[in-house]
Design a protein around this motif. Sequence first.
Motif, short mmCIF file in Angstrom:
data_model
loop_
_atom_site.label_atom_id
_atom_site.label_comp_id
_atom_site.label_asym_id
_atom_site.label_seq_id
_atom_site.Cartn_x
_atom_site.Cartn_y
_atom_site.Cartn_z
N ASP A 387 -0.29 -2.78 -4.50
CA ASP A 387 -0.37 -2.84 -2.97
C ASP A 387 -0.16 -4.30 -2.69
N LEU A 418 10.68 5.99 -11.78
CA LEU A 418 10.21 6.45 -10.32
C LEU A 418 10.84 5.70 -9.43
N CYS A 426 2.86 1.11 -3.18
CA CYS A 426 1.49 1.65 -3.36
C CYS A 426 1.31 3.25 -3.59
N GLY A 427 1.76 4.00 -2.81
CA GLY A 427 1.71 5.44 -2.88
C GLY A 427 2.51 5.92 -4.14
N LEU A 428 3.58 5.30 -4.29
CA LEU A 428 4.48 5.81 -5.51
C LEU A 428 3.82 5.65 -6.79
N ARG A 430 0.61 5.49 -7.02
CA ARG A 430 -0.81 6.13 -6.83
C ARG A 430 -0.52 7.57 -7.34
N ASP A 431 0.67 8.11 -6.76
CA ASP A 431 0.69 9.59 -7.01
C ASP A 431 1.69 9.85 -8.56
N ALA A 432 2.02 8.77 -9.09
CA ALA A 432 2.48 8.82 -10.21
C ALA A 432 1.14 9.13 -11.29
N ARG A 433 0.13 8.70 -11.07
CA ARG A 433 -0.82 8.97 -12.05
C ARG A 433 -0.39 8.32 -13.26
#
Length: 461
Positions: A387, A418, A426-428, A430-433
């Motif tokens: 972020d 990815l 940031c979302g990319l 976060r969602d990738a874990r």
Amino acid sequence: MRVFLAAFPLDRTRVVVVGAGEPALAKLRLFLTSPADLVWFTPEGAPPALERSRGAPEPIPRTPDAGDLAGARLVFIGLADETEAARLAALARAAGAQVNVVDRPALSDFQTPAMIDRDQVVVGIATGGTAPILARDLRSRIEAVLPAALGPLARLAGELRATVKATVPDFLARRRFWERAFRGPAADLVADGRPAEARREMLRLLNLATPEQGVVHIVGAGPGDPELLTLKALRVLQDADVIIHDRLVPEAVLERARRDARRLHVGKTRGDHSVPQDQIERMMIDEARAGHRVVRLKGGDPFVFGRGGEELAALRAAGVQAFVVPGVTAALACAASAGLPLTHRDHAQAVTLVTAQPRPGGPDADWSVLGAANHTVAVYMGAGLADRVAERLQAAGRAGSTPVAVVENGTRPDQRVLTGRLDGLCGLVRDARLTGPAMLFIGEVAALAVADAVPRREAAA
């Protein structure tokens, strides 16, 4: 490891071969030049004399009984009749022998490896019976690079072994002596057929054998793929007495080291420095002063966000001899593995390597100079601060639509790639874990990265 190769001494060892076909003859030939007590039974009839190998024992044209197998250490059975082969295998096993039924792994206690015979030196390649042709192919490749004089060299070493041990009581000094002997003029003299001169050279080296000063090699292990180790890194790794390694160095790389080398894990994670940096430096200094060859093994390149510079300075200040072996740094390797060129005539005329985690209390990167277009930014240790990275680059003028790529576990079997946009970084992440080390790439070239349609670790499952 699914197969264990054991070395059986053959002096005064009884070896029994049963059969007269080519499979049995191939086993027989293995032992013709050995000191084994070799016995050959041919219940299906002996081959013509012209087809027998020179030095083969006289065939006994009958089926062996329990008395024939008593005292045998190894029994090889090469019969066409599987039922009879199984019966003889049970009889030999009852007599205490290890049994190999040729081309029938289910009936065997062991499989015969593809072997390279250099008299005192024997190299075996085994696949557990699953791929014998592959083992033979590997044997041919290895045999081509092994000198024929290995056997005489090992024999000379055996003759001098007791003398060396008595003359050089220090274990490390003995190891250094043998390394010099096997890699220097003595080995060349043996290969040239001059064993007496080779013996004199080894004795000369023995008179000079003293404990050596320790040394430290700060080595880049690369991004994780052991085949990306440099030849120099592999050499010093295989010579190391002590390996001090980070968390990012995978087991596949450590397996390339000498098996008896001590391994000291000093890995760090964000917020958890189990072994502080000053203690790592003290450890390196102490091990070197003890006369050890130390490899400080770091993921990637030790001089690219690896604190190698600090360690080198500490070693020099302590008067310890130190060398640096560069490695393939993560930015180069991860980009290449993802098909992402860091520079491109149409998209990027510059590339900057930057860390998202500066030294605590130290100055941050100058993000204002990283916002230009046609400029690739490769961010180390940035996944947890995605972020902030996105915010500062956009504040510096980088468009939110700028392509980004995230490469996790680059070059390893569980690599993931990815792709997305800077305003969604940031979302990319976060969602990738993410669970492994990851590189962030920002810039026009990130659009060229080949993203995974299905994450690799899920596809493998």
